[in-house]
Design a protein around this motif. Sequence first.
Motif, PDB file in Angstrom:
ATOM      1  N   ARG A 108       0.828  -1.204   0.000  1.00  0.00           N
ATOM      2  CA  ARG A 108       0.000   0.000   0.000  1.00  0.00           C
ATOM      3  C   ARG A 108       0.859   1.249   0.000  1.00  0.00           C
TER       4      ARG A 108
ATOM      5  N   PHE B 208       3.754   1.767  -1.305  1.00  0.00           N
ATOM      6  CA  PHE B 208       4.340   2.038  -2.621  1.00  0.00           C
ATOM      7  C   PHE B 208       3.319   1.906  -3.748  1.00  0.00           C
ATOM      8  N   HIS B 209       2.052   1.893  -3.382  1.00  0.00           N
ATOM      9  CA  HIS B 209       0.939   1.827  -4.337  1.00  0.00           C
ATOM     10  C   HIS B 209       0.974   0.570  -5.210  1.00  0.00           C
TER      11      HIS B 209
ATOM     12  N   LEU C  44      -2.256  -1.043  -6.452  1.00  0.00           N
ATOM     13  CA  LEU C  44      -2.917  -0.509  -7.639  1.00  0.00           C
ATOM     14  C   LEU C  44      -2.594  -1.329  -8.896  1.00  0.00           C
TER      15      LEU C  44
ATOM     16  N   MET D 110      -0.378   3.201 -14.286  1.00  0.00           N
ATOM     17  CA  MET D 110      -0.028   3.154 -12.868  1.00  0.00           C
ATOM     18  C   MET D 110       0.410   4.541 -12.381  1.00  0.00           C
ATOM     19  N   ARG D 111       1.179   5.269 -13.183  1.00  0.00           N
ATOM     20  CA  ARG D 111       1.596   6.622 -12.801  1.00  0.00           C
ATOM     21  C   ARG D 111       0.388   7.548 -12.666  1.00  0.00           C
TER      22      ARG D 111
ATOM     23  N   LEU E 211      -2.711   6.614 -11.912  1.00  0.00           N
ATOM     24  CA  LEU E 211      -3.438   6.207 -10.708  1.00  0.00           C
ATOM     25  C   LEU E 211      -2.730   6.689  -9.443  1.00  0.00           C
ATOM     26  N   ARG E 212      -1.411   6.616  -9.431  1.00  0.00           N
ATOM     27  CA  ARG E 212      -0.652   7.143  -8.282  1.00  0.00           C
ATOM     28  C   ARG E 212      -0.876   8.643  -8.138  1.00  0.00           C
ATOM     29  N   LYS E 213      -0.858   9.348  -9.266  1.00  0.00           N
ATOM     30  CA  LYS E 213      -1.091  10.802  -9.247  1.00  0.00           C
ATOM     31  C   LYS E 213      -2.480  11.096  -8.679  1.00  0.00           C
TER      32      LYS E 213
ATOM     33  N   THR F  79      -4.317   9.252  -6.671  1.00  0.00           N
ATOM     34  CA  THR F  79      -4.408   8.987  -5.237  1.00  0.00           C
ATOM     35  C   THR F  79      -3.669  10.064  -4.454  1.00  0.00           C
ATOM     36  N   ALA F  80      -2.530  10.522  -4.968  1.00  0.00           N
ATOM     37  CA  ALA F  80      -1.779  11.587  -4.282  1.00  0.00           C
ATOM     38  C   ALA F  80      -2.557  12.899  -4.261  1.00  0.00           C
TER      39      ALA F  80
ATOM     40  N   GLU G  24      -9.123   6.694  -4.253  1.00  0.00           N
ATOM     41  CA  GLU G  24      -8.607   6.015  -3.056  1.00  0.00           C
ATOM     42  C   GLU G  24      -9.035   4.560  -3.056  1.00  0.00           C
TER      43      GLU G  24
END
Length: 162
Positions: free
Chosen positions: A60, A62-63, A66, A85-86, A88-90, A92-93, A98
């Motif tokens: 979780r 390090f994401h 996802l 993935m990048r 989705l990380r963006k 969530t950040a 979430e």
Amino acid sequence: MPHEALVDEIRRFNRFYTGLVGLLDETLMQSPYTLIEARVLFELGRRPRIAGGGAGFLARMFHLDLAPVASELASELLLAPGYLMRILRKFTAMGLAEMRTGPENGLPVLSLTSRGKAALADLEGATNRDLVRLLAKLEDKEAMELSDALSRVTRLLETART
């Protein structure tokens, strides 16, 4: 009509339409999102994604939880999983998406937050306003012709795809 000529015609229309609605601009509708990011936002708003179970603390952090979502959605959108993935990380950040526990089976689900839903509503509203402005000069008969043409194109290409 030979297929090569039809390919040229479709590509010419694509260039015309993408220029007309500004799809090649760096961001979509003067928003902070690119076209692909807006599409991902739309897809998450349309249907939350099950992420699979068992992700531990480090996954979780390090994401990595996802990854299953990125793989599935990347396949649907024909995007590279790492690129998705990048995004989705963006999201969530930024607090747009979430991971939550799914109500039905307890598995983690990636979905839009209230902030993400508001961002999506803003994008859809801007898109709708731009299209309404674009279509405002069409007479009723022309609007019906356009609607019929769009339906026909969709039907023909759906048939060709299967």
